[in-house]
Motif scaffolding. Structure first.
Motif, PDB file in Angstrom:
ATOM      1  N   ARG A 154      -2.665  13.104  -0.130  1.00 37.34           N
ATOM      2  CA  ARG A 154      -2.229  11.907  -0.669  1.00 37.34           C
ATOM      3  C   ARG A 154      -2.775  11.720  -2.216  1.00 37.34           C
ATOM      4  NH1 ARG A 154      -2.366   7.535   4.376  1.00 37.34           N
ATOM      5  NH2 ARG A 154      -0.827   8.795   5.621  1.00 37.34           N
ATOM      6  N   GLY A 185       1.728   7.599   1.204  1.00 38.09           N
ATOM      7  CA  GLY A 185       1.491   6.727   0.189  1.00 38.09           C
ATOM      8  C   GLY A 185       2.185   6.571  -1.105  1.00 38.09           C
ATOM      9  N   VAL A 228      -3.056   6.221  -1.910  1.00 39.13           N
ATOM     10  CA  VAL A 228      -2.850   7.447  -2.776  1.00 39.13           C
ATOM     11  C   VAL A 228      -4.089   7.440  -3.743  1.00 39.13           C
ATOM     12  CG1 VAL A 228      -1.482   8.008  -4.894  1.00 39.13           C
ATOM     13  CG2 VAL A 228      -0.506   7.011  -3.022  1.00 39.13           C
ATOM     14  N   GLY A 238       2.934  11.844  -0.172  1.00 34.78           N
ATOM     15  CA  GLY A 238       2.850  11.753   1.279  1.00 34.78           C
ATOM     16  C   GLY A 238       3.156  10.564   2.002  1.00 34.78           C
TER      17      GLY A 238
END
Length: 72
Positions: free
Chosen positions: A16, A42, A65, A40
């Motif tokens: 992330r 995030g 993130v 991902g």
């Protein structure tokens, strides 16, 4: 493709993390906003700004993130 090359964006979805390696902007662009960047699970909104020869990146919003910037 060109934008990611200029900004040096690398995304590591499992970690992330979004990384900017030596970002540059054309001289006619002083600010660029990237909204809804998925990393991902995030999400992030990012501002890339330029003052003279210096380009910086800041997170306007980051949920799960990590944002990293390498300038040298």
């Amino acid at each position: 493709m060109v934008l990611s090359a200029l900004l040096g964006i690398e995304i590591d979805a499992p970690a992330r993390t979004v990384r900017f390696r030596r970002p540059i902007l054309p001289t006619c662009v002083t600010e660029l906003i990237l909204r809804g960047v998925r990393v991902g699970e995030g999400t992030a909104d990012l501002a890339v700004h330029q003052e003279g020869d210096v380009v910086g990146v800041r997170a306007l919003y980051a949920d799960g993130v990590t944002v990293a910037v390498e300038t040298a």
